[in-house]
Design a protein around this motif. Structure first.
Motif, short mmCIF file in Angstrom:
data_model
loop_
_atom_site.label_atom_id
_atom_site.label_comp_id
_atom_site.label_asym_id
_atom_site.label_seq_id
_atom_site.Cartn_x
_atom_site.Cartn_y
_atom_site.Cartn_z
N MET A 285 0.84 -1.23 -0.06
CA MET A 285 -0.09 -0.11 0.29
C MET A 285 1.09 0.77 0.05
N THR A 286 0.75 2.57 -1.17
CA THR A 286 1.13 3.32 -1.20
C THR A 286 1.01 4.36 0.07
N LEU A 287 2.08 5.33 0.44
CA LEU A 287 2.06 6.55 1.55
C LEU A 287 0.16 7.42 1.00
N VAL A 288 0.62 7.55 0.05
CA VAL A 288 0.11 8.61 -0.80
C VAL A 288 0.04 8.25 -2.30
N LEU A 289 -0.60 9.16 -2.73
CA LEU A 289 -1.04 9.08 -4.25
C LEU A 289 -0.06 9.83 -4.33
N PRO A 290 0.97 9.50 -5.94
CA PRO A 290 2.48 9.79 -5.97
C PRO A 290 2.07 11.05 -7.09
N HIS A 291 1.16 10.64 -7.57
CA HIS A 291 0.49 12.22 -8.43
C HIS A 291 -0.58 13.54 -7.86
N ALA A 292 -0.44 13.15 -6.59
CA ALA A 292 -0.92 14.58 -5.66
C ALA A 292 0.31 15.72 -5.83
N ASP A 293 -0.35 16.84 -5.62
CA ASP A 293 1.09 17.60 -6.02
C ASP A 293 1.45 17.83 -5.19
N LEU A 294 2.98 18.20 -4.58
CA LEU A 294 4.13 18.00 -3.18
C LEU A 294 3.19 18.57 -2.33
N HIS A 295 2.70 19.63 -1.78
CA HIS A 295 1.50 20.10 -0.66
C HIS A 295 0.90 19.35 0.14
N THR A 296 0.17 18.47 -1.13
CA THR A 296 -0.21 16.83 -1.06
C THR A 296 -0.05 15.75 -0.23
N ARG A 297 1.07 15.34 -0.92
CA ARG A 297 1.60 14.62 -0.72
C ARG A 297 2.07 14.77 0.34
N THR A 298 3.06 15.91 0.99
CA THR A 298 3.54 16.14 2.05
C THR A 298 2.94 16.24 3.52
N ALA A 299 1.94 17.09 2.70
CA ALA A 299 0.29 16.93 4.23
C ALA A 299 0.01 15.73 4.53
N HIS A 300 -0.72 14.95 3.57
CA HIS A 300 -0.85 13.59 4.07
C HIS A 300 -0.26 13.21 4.60
N LEU A 301 1.22 12.86 4.73
CA LEU A 301 1.44 11.89 5.97
C LEU A 301 2.32 12.77 7.21
N ALA A 302 2.47 13.91 7.03
CA ALA A 302 2.38 14.88 8.26
C ALA A 302 1.22 14.30 9.23
N ALA A 303 -0.34 14.44 8.08
CA ALA A 303 -1.66 13.88 9.56
C ALA A 303 -1.74 12.31 9.66
N LEU A 304 -0.26 11.74 8.78
CA LEU A 304 -0.93 10.30 9.50
C LEU A 304 -0.90 9.57 10.91
N PRO A 305 -1.55 9.12 12.00
CA PRO A 305 -1.10 9.46 13.29
C PRO A 305 0.06 7.90 13.34
N PRO A 306 0.77 8.84 13.99
CA PRO A 306 2.08 7.69 13.98
C PRO A 306 2.28 6.66 14.05
N ASP A 307 1.74 6.09 14.11
CA ASP A 307 1.77 4.62 14.38
C ASP A 307 1.71 3.94 13.21
#
Length: 345
Positions: free
Chosen positions: A1-23
């Motif tokens: 499973m990918t962490l986030v859609l790779p074709h989203a823009d940079l801000h969306t990719r980064t914000a998605h990862l930052a918002a994930l619960p640590p676990d």
């Protein structure tokens, strides 16, 4: 499973990862490392770089691509060698570095770039909580003791004159449908050779940055997002005036001076101009940075002032500018050329 859609823009990719619960971020990073999923691991590294890197979201696209390539190649090597990425054995990192240097014959600069990318990946994995490993912390890299001019010499005046002649001939012979592209290529070569701009700075240049009254360029997209003024030479000012009068079609490039999409597109048109005249397939093409070195070397020869040259080139450290000129050799050559003696004949 990918962490986030790779074709989203940079801000969306980064914000998605930052918002994930640590676990959840740790779980996905652990799975990606286990599966040697280079795409997902790059998304993780990219997010860390954007959130915690020195340049953050303003990191240049060229540097980002270099990191991405390095992560992909490192993960492929780890997969081929059956590394446990989260618990690597102590000497595997140094063994890989030695293989790049000795078996694959990579340059020291290339190996440093690859190590930087791999070290970035491990910082990202530690950020995600997937590991505490620091396999590249004690890696030994040899110093590159070659002068920068040996690694990538500037283009000589003879080579540039040959390129200018080919551009003039090509422009004059071009049919109407390709004439604009020839003119753009000609202007780009002249701009790089007379202003010393980095290629991305040149491609990002807009007409609003061109002052044909004061004869200056405002360069806004250099490293660190600093801006600087670069004087226009008379030939460059003349070429820009002529280009300003050409009809322009609306494209995704907007008000930018050049329609080339990226450096690869620009190189496609510029590199063939450097073919050697003997016809055996040789070329003098050494990339865009050799233009910058040629301009810096020429300007220093006329000014003899590293600080002034550094300001024009946008170098934060004048020692970087020193790598563009062999000061001692040139001075010694001039001095020794005046020596006389009784050894003739």
């Amino acid at each position: 499973m990918t962490l986030v859609l790779p074709h989203a823009d940079l801000h969306t990719r980064t914000a998605h990862l930052a918002a994930l619960p640590p676990d959840e971020r740790r779980r996905r990073a652990t799975e990606a490392a286990r599966d040697k999923d280079a795409g997902t691991l790059w998304l993780l590294a990219e997010a860390y770089l954007t959130l915690h890197g020195e340049a953050g979201a303003l990191l240049s696209a060229h540097t980002r691509r270099s990191y991405r390539t390095g992560v992909r190649l490192f993960v492929a090597h780890a997969g081929a060698g059956a590394w446990n990425l989260l618990r690597p054995e102590r000497d595997l990192a140094q063994t890989w570095v030695n293989e790049l240097l000795l078996r694959q014959g990579r340059s020291i600069g290339t190996v440093r770039s690859r190590v930087a990318a791999a070290a970035l990946l491990y910082r990202a994995l530690r950020w995600a909580g997937a590991t505490q490993a620091t396999p590249f912390e004690d890696v030994v890299l040899p110093r590159d003791r070659r002068h920068p001019l040996e690694k990538n010499p500037p283009y000589s005046e003879a080579v540039l004159e040959r390129v200018y002649a080919r551009l003039r001939a090509g422009t004059e012979a071009a049919p109407p449908r390709t004439r604009t592209r020839w003119l753009q290529t000609r202007l780009l070569v002249l701009l790089l050779a007379h202003s010393g701009l980095r290629i991305q700075e040149a491609l990002d240049l807009t007409w609003a940055d061109v002052d044909l009254t004061e004869l200056d360029l405002t360069v806004r997209s250099g490293k660190g997002r600093r801006s600087r003024l670069v004087p226009l030479t008379p030939p460059l000012a003349h070429a820009l005036r002529a280009a300003r009068l050409l009809p322009r079609r609306r494209t995704h490039r907007g008000d930018r001076v050049f329609s080339f999409r990226d450096r690869a597109s620009a190189a496609y048109h510029v590199a063939p101009l450097f073919a050697q005249e003997d016809g055996d397939g040789g070329t003098d093409w050494r990339g865009f940075h050799a233009f910058r070195k040629a301009m810096g070397s020429r300007l220093y020869e006329e000014l003899g002032d590293f600080v002034a040259v550094a300001e024009v080139l946008g170098h934060a450290d004048v020692n970087t500018t020193r790598g563009y000129v062999r000061v001692g050799h040139r001075r010694a050559k001039r001095a020794m050329g005046t020596w006389g003696g009784s050894g003739e004949g």
